[in-house]
Design a protein around this motif. Sequence first.
Motif, PDB file in Angstrom:
ATOM      1  N   PHE A 150       0.806  -1.211   0.000  1.00 29.32           N
ATOM      2  CA  PHE A 150       0.000   0.000   0.000  1.00 29.32           C
ATOM      3  C   PHE A 150       0.852   1.281   0.000  1.00 29.32           C
ATOM      4  O   PHE A 150       0.340   2.364   0.255  1.00 29.32           O
ATOM      5  CB  PHE A 150      -0.961   0.008   1.195  1.00 29.32           C
ATOM      6  N   LYS A 151       2.141   1.123  -0.267  1.00 29.16           N
ATOM      7  CA  LYS A 151       3.007   2.293  -0.395  1.00 29.16           C
ATOM      8  C   LYS A 151       3.120   2.685  -1.857  1.00 29.16           C
ATOM      9  O   LYS A 151       2.934   1.867  -2.750  1.00 29.16           O
ATOM     10  CB  LYS A 151       4.421   1.982   0.140  1.00 29.16           C
ATOM     11  N   HIS A 152       3.457   3.942  -2.090  1.00 22.08           N
ATOM     12  CA  HIS A 152       3.742   4.400  -3.453  1.00 22.08           C
ATOM     13  C   HIS A 152       5.151   3.935  -3.823  1.00 22.08           C
ATOM     14  O   HIS A 152       6.056   3.997  -2.994  1.00 22.08           O
ATOM     15  CB  HIS A 152       3.656   5.921  -3.516  1.00 22.08           C
ATOM     16  N   PRO A 153       5.393   3.416  -5.029  1.00 25.32           N
ATOM     17  CA  PRO A 153       4.476   3.320  -6.171  1.00 25.32           C
ATOM     18  C   PRO A 153       3.754   1.971  -6.274  1.00 25.32           C
ATOM     19  O   PRO A 153       3.033   1.733  -7.210  1.00 25.32           O
ATOM     20  CB  PRO A 153       5.423   3.491  -7.354  1.00 25.32           C
ATOM     21  N   PHE A 154       3.986   1.079  -5.285  1.00 27.09           N
ATOM     22  CA  PHE A 154       3.380  -0.255  -5.356  1.00 27.09           C
ATOM     23  C   PHE A 154       1.854  -0.181  -5.399  1.00 27.09           C
ATOM     24  O   PHE A 154       1.211  -0.924  -6.150  1.00 27.09           O
ATOM     25  CB  PHE A 154       3.829  -1.095  -4.157  1.00 27.09           C
ATOM     26  N   LEU A 155       1.292   0.692  -4.578  1.00 25.59           N
ATOM     27  CA  LEU A 155      -0.166   0.833  -4.514  1.00 25.59           C
ATOM     28  C   LEU A 155      -0.751   1.219  -5.870  1.00 25.59           C
ATOM     29  O   LEU A 155      -1.670   0.573  -6.383  1.00 25.59           O
ATOM     30  CB  LEU A 155      -0.538   1.878  -3.458  1.00 25.59           C
ATOM     31  N   LYS A 156      -0.199   2.267  -6.455  1.00 22.77           N
ATOM     32  CA  LYS A 156      -0.736   2.743  -7.727  1.00 22.77           C
ATOM     33  C   LYS A 156      -0.565   1.713  -8.842  1.00 22.77           C
ATOM     34  O   LYS A 156      -1.472   1.472  -9.639  1.00 22.77           O
ATOM     35  CB  LYS A 156      -0.071   4.069  -8.123  1.00 22.77           C
ATOM     36  N   GLY A 158      -0.272  -1.495  -8.455  1.00 15.64           N
ATOM     37  CA  GLY A 158      -1.165  -2.612  -8.155  1.00 15.64           C
ATOM     38  C   GLY A 158      -2.570  -2.346  -8.661  1.00 15.64           C
ATOM     39  O   GLY A 158      -3.244  -3.242  -9.190  1.00 15.64           O
ATOM     40  N   LYS A 159      -3.009  -1.103  -8.517  1.00 19.70           N
ATOM     41  CA  LYS A 159      -4.339  -0.717  -9.015  1.00 19.70           C
ATOM     42  C   LYS A 159      -4.387  -0.740 -10.543  1.00 19.70           C
ATOM     43  O   LYS A 159      -5.396  -1.119 -11.137  1.00 19.70           O
ATOM     44  CB  LYS A 159      -4.699   0.675  -8.499  1.00 19.70           C
ATOM     45  N   VAL A 160      -3.295  -0.298 -11.163  1.00 23.79           N
ATOM     46  CA  VAL A 160      -3.232  -0.299 -12.628  1.00 23.79           C
ATOM     47  C   VAL A 160      -3.389  -1.719 -13.159  1.00 23.79           C
ATOM     48  O   VAL A 160      -4.110  -1.971 -14.134  1.00 23.79           O
ATOM     49  CB  VAL A 160      -1.893   0.311 -13.123  1.00 23.79           C
ATOM     50  N   ILE A 161      -2.723  -2.674 -12.516  1.00 19.54           N
ATOM     51  CA  ILE A 161      -2.784  -4.066 -12.954  1.00 19.54           C
ATOM     52  C   ILE A 161      -4.209  -4.618 -12.810  1.00 19.54           C
ATOM     53  O   ILE A 161      -4.706  -5.338 -13.683  1.00 19.54           O
ATOM     54  CB  ILE A 161      -1.773  -4.924 -12.168  1.00 19.54           C
ATOM     55  N   ILE A 162      -4.873  -4.256 -11.730  1.00 21.65           N
ATOM     56  CA  ILE A 162      -6.270  -4.680 -11.557  1.00 21.65           C
ATOM     57  C   ILE A 162      -7.149  -4.032 -12.622  1.00 21.65           C
ATOM     58  O   ILE A 162      -8.025  -4.683 -13.206  1.00 21.65           O
ATOM     59  CB  ILE A 162      -6.784  -4.310 -10.148  1.00 21.65           C
ATOM     60  N   ALA A 163      -6.912  -2.751 -12.885  1.00 26.82           N
ATOM     61  CA  ALA A 163      -7.706  -2.030 -13.896  1.00 26.82           C
ATOM     62  C   ALA A 163      -7.551  -2.684 -15.265  1.00 26.82           C
ATOM     63  O   ALA A 163      -8.528  -2.764 -16.041  1.00 26.82           O
ATOM     64  CB  ALA A 163      -7.272  -0.563 -13.951  1.00 26.82           C
ATOM     65  N   ARG A 164      -6.358  -3.164 -15.570  1.00 28.55           N
ATOM     66  CA  ARG A 164      -6.122  -3.832 -16.861  1.00 28.55           C
ATOM     67  C   ARG A 164      -6.902  -5.146 -16.931  1.00 28.55           C
ATOM     68  O   ARG A 164      -7.458  -5.495 -17.983  1.00 28.55           O
ATOM     69  CB  ARG A 164      -4.628  -4.086 -17.050  1.00 28.55           C
ATOM     70  N   ALA A 165      -6.935  -5.867 -15.826  1.00 26.70           N
ATOM     71  CA  ALA A 165      -7.680  -7.131 -15.798  1.00 26.70           C
ATOM     72  C   ALA A 165      -9.187  -6.868 -15.962  1.00 26.70           C
ATOM     73  O   ALA A 165      -9.884  -7.627 -16.646  1.00 26.70           O
ATOM     74  CB  ALA A 165      -7.413  -7.864 -14.479  1.00 26.70           C
ATOM     75  N   LYS A 209       4.883   7.326 -17.383  1.00 26.67           N
ATOM     76  CA  LYS A 209       4.138   7.415 -18.638  1.00 26.67           C
ATOM     77  C   LYS A 209       2.683   7.815 -18.375  1.00 26.67           C
ATOM     78  O   LYS A 209       1.996   7.169 -17.581  1.00 26.67           O
ATOM     79  CB  LYS A 209       4.170   6.074 -19.371  1.00 26.67           C
ATOM     80  N   LYS A 210       2.257   8.843 -19.031  1.00 23.38           N
ATOM     81  CA  LYS A 210       0.886   9.336 -18.839  1.00 23.38           C
ATOM     82  C   LYS A 210      -0.150   8.266 -19.230  1.00 23.38           C
ATOM     83  O   LYS A 210      -1.194   8.144 -18.609  1.00 23.38           O
ATOM     84  CB  LYS A 210       0.650  10.593 -19.664  1.00 23.38           C
ATOM     85  N   THR A 211       0.173   7.478 -20.250  1.00 21.67           N
ATOM     86  CA  THR A 211      -0.767   6.440 -20.696  1.00 21.67           C
ATOM     87  C   THR A 211      -1.035   5.412 -19.603  1.00 21.67           C
ATOM     88  O   THR A 211      -2.137   4.895 -19.468  1.00 21.67           O
ATOM     89  CB  THR A 211      -0.220   5.719 -21.940  1.00 21.67           C
ATOM     90  N   VAL A 212      -0.003   5.137 -18.803  1.00 17.74           N
ATOM     91  CA  VAL A 212      -0.159   4.188 -17.687  1.00 17.74           C
ATOM     92  C   VAL A 212      -0.985   4.819 -16.582  1.00 17.74           C
ATOM     93  O   VAL A 212      -1.912   4.200 -16.049  1.00 17.74           O
ATOM     94  CB  VAL A 212       1.217   3.734 -17.149  1.00 17.74           C
ATOM     95  N   ARG A 213      -0.642   6.057 -16.204  1.00 12.97           N
ATOM     96  CA  ARG A 213      -1.388   6.733 -15.145  1.00 12.97           C
ATOM     97  C   ARG A 213      -2.863   6.895 -15.501  1.00 12.97           C
ATOM     98  O   ARG A 213      -3.732   6.813 -14.640  1.00 12.97           O
ATOM     99  CB  ARG A 213      -0.761   8.115 -14.857  1.00 12.97           C
ATOM    100  N   ASP A 214      -3.119   7.112 -16.783  1.00 13.78           N
ATOM    101  CA  ASP A 214      -4.509   7.325 -17.219  1.00 13.78           C
ATOM    102  C   ASP A 214      -5.361   6.067 -17.155  1.00 13.78           C
ATOM    103  O   ASP A 214      -6.587   6.135 -17.272  1.00 13.78           O
ATOM    104  CB  ASP A 214      -4.524   7.877 -18.648  1.00 13.78           C
ATOM    105  N   GLU A 215      -4.715   4.913 -16.967  1.00 14.13           N
ATOM    106  CA  GLU A 215      -5.479   3.658 -16.876  1.00 14.13           C
ATOM    107  C   GLU A 215      -6.339   3.615 -15.621  1.00 14.13           C
ATOM    108  O   GLU A 215      -7.255   2.802 -15.520  1.00 14.13           O
ATOM    109  CB  GLU A 215      -4.544   2.465 -16.943  1.00 14.13           C
ATOM    110  N   LEU A 216      -5.997   4.451 -14.666  1.00 13.31           N
ATOM    111  CA  LEU A 216      -6.825   4.529 -13.457  1.00 13.31           C
ATOM    112  C   LEU A 216      -7.942   5.554 -13.628  1.00 13.31           C
ATOM    113  O   LEU A 216      -8.828   5.640 -12.824  1.00 13.31           O
ATOM    114  CB  LEU A 216      -5.967   4.879 -12.242  1.00 13.31           C
TER     115      LEU A 216
END
Length: 216
Positions: A150-156, A158-165, A209-216
Amino acid sequence: SRINRKIDVMTQTILSFVLLFCVVLVYAAPKVATEEEIRKMKVKELRQFLKDRETPCDGCVEKSDFVQKAISVRHKKIDAEVAEARAVDKKTPIEKQWAEVAGELCTEKGADEALCKKVKKAVELSFDQWARVYRRELSVEKEKLISVSFKHPFLKMGKVIIARAIKWAKAQSEVSQSKIRTEYEKEFKPWLRDVALEQPNDMYEALKKKTVRDEL
């Protein structure tokens, strides 16, 4: 006169809103540690205090060195991601906490309830299995794995990977929980291993990368 009465009412209303706004600001503002509280901290706590505020303490040897440095930056705001990580529940199993994260993300992405249940369960089962594997292989304590995840950048990330799924699952005409889990674990397993090893470098690079951040 009627006009004066209207002006008085408007003035009182505005003053009430201003007062309410000030009260909200006072209670919503993050608590700033007092000098007395800082002086009572142990060296380990002082190190974490400075780390949270991204403040190095080069040359700090004695406790007094850390205390003075901490006092000098006590008003510095903590990054939102760091604050969130500091408030992590270390007692609830990691799989339960991340399943809730997955459920919230799934709802935000507009998926239906049935799909979100499958996503939550897939994430929960993946964490349950692989957290045990990495704790055993890498000798990582449960509480530490939760905290780091739950620390940055692991938290963010981790959420990106879930969002992709979730995005992948929504694109399928029919999808089972096991298939969601298989797709999710392609990125999840390397991510969790990095969490266990506290290796965030690749995640920092990816999140630039903005494209990665935008996945959330």
